[in-house]
Design an enzyme around this catalytic site. Structure first.
Site: not given
Length: 267
Positions: A121, A147
């Site tokens: 991520k 996001h």
């Protein structure tokens, strides 16, 4: 009233000062380092980066993007295959309540997969940097930034209050599958720019994103109302409901604006 405010502040501080649910501490996998990473990310892509590029021509980062996108496809596919194996083949989890006790033989693997997912991520943030270097600012949307920032913050918060993997392995396996497809599209689009508008499966990536958050919404609802004996923190389940709802709304709006509204406009 002052006493009530003081009590509330004390309660909030107690929540954030509590010991992590998992005793194994991994580098950066804590709320504070993740918050700092997201803060720097926001400053770079929203302020420092555009300021740096203001008097410069867009950089040609095609080769770097090809390497990055291919690496992301391979990493996400690897995480998906491993997670799928432990979840559905080896069946380490009871899917009705996905919790591994600390002495479970697969606990170390669960930590490793959770940590690898978190690192992935962080690596996801680089694609926004490519947008900045290419001066492709229209792609740095609220949805895109929200996001990316959310996904970096989510894992350390869950690990801190709940532990690695478990119930949230569902989010992980769905996310890495969607991202494997997404980065495969990015790779092909960067490799053959002339084909970018002819890649018919682009819009299905957004559909996959929406389906992903529908599943996460349903999982949280089922856990809260149909399986209340499952020993997972209920506040995190309510947070999952709220976050998945916001993502469904934002991705749904993006899909409508990009593929439905544009197509319905008269020629």
């Amino acid at each position: 009233m002052v006493s009530g405010i003081a009590t509330m502040n004390s309660t909030i501080l107690d929540v954030f000062q509590r010991q992590p649910a998992d005793p194994v501490r991994l580098p950066l996998l804590r709320p504070l380092p993740a918050t700092l990473i997201v803060a720097v990310y926001l400053l770079v892509v929203l302020k420092w980066g555009p300021q740096f590029m203001a008097s410069r021509k867009p950089y040609n980062v095609r080769k770097a993007m090809l390497v990055y996108n291919l690496f992301q496809v391979l990493m996400n596919l690897t995480l998906f295959v491993l997670a799928f194996y432990y979840m559905f083949v080896k069946q380490s989890y009871d899917l009705r309540c996905m919790i591994l006790p600390s002495d479970h033989p697969d606990k170390g693997v669960e930590r490793l997969l959770s940590y690898s997912y978190f690192i992935n991520k962080i690596l996801d943030l680089m694609d926004t940097l490519f947008f900045v270097l290419r001066k492709s600012y229209k792609q740095i949307t609220v949805l895109h930034v929200y996001h990316h920032a959310l996904m970096v913050m989510a894992t350390p918060i869950v690990v801190h209050f709940y532990g690695p993997g478990g119930q949230y392995s569902t989010m992980g396996i769905l996310n890495v599958f969607v991202h494997a497809v997404m980065y495969a599209y990015y790779f092909v689009a960067a490799l053959h720019p002339q084909m970018k508008n002819k890649l018919w499966w682009k819009k299905y990536i957004t559909k996959l994103q929406i389906v992903q958050f529908v599943i996460l919404f349903c999982q949280a609802i089922l856990t809260v109302w149909l399986n209340p004996t499952c020993n997972v923190p209920m506040p995190l389940q309510y947070l999952q409901v709220a976050v998945s709802s916001s993502m469904m709304a934002m991705f749904g709006n993006f899909y409508y604006q990009t593929y439905v509204k544009v197509k319905s406009k008269p020629e």
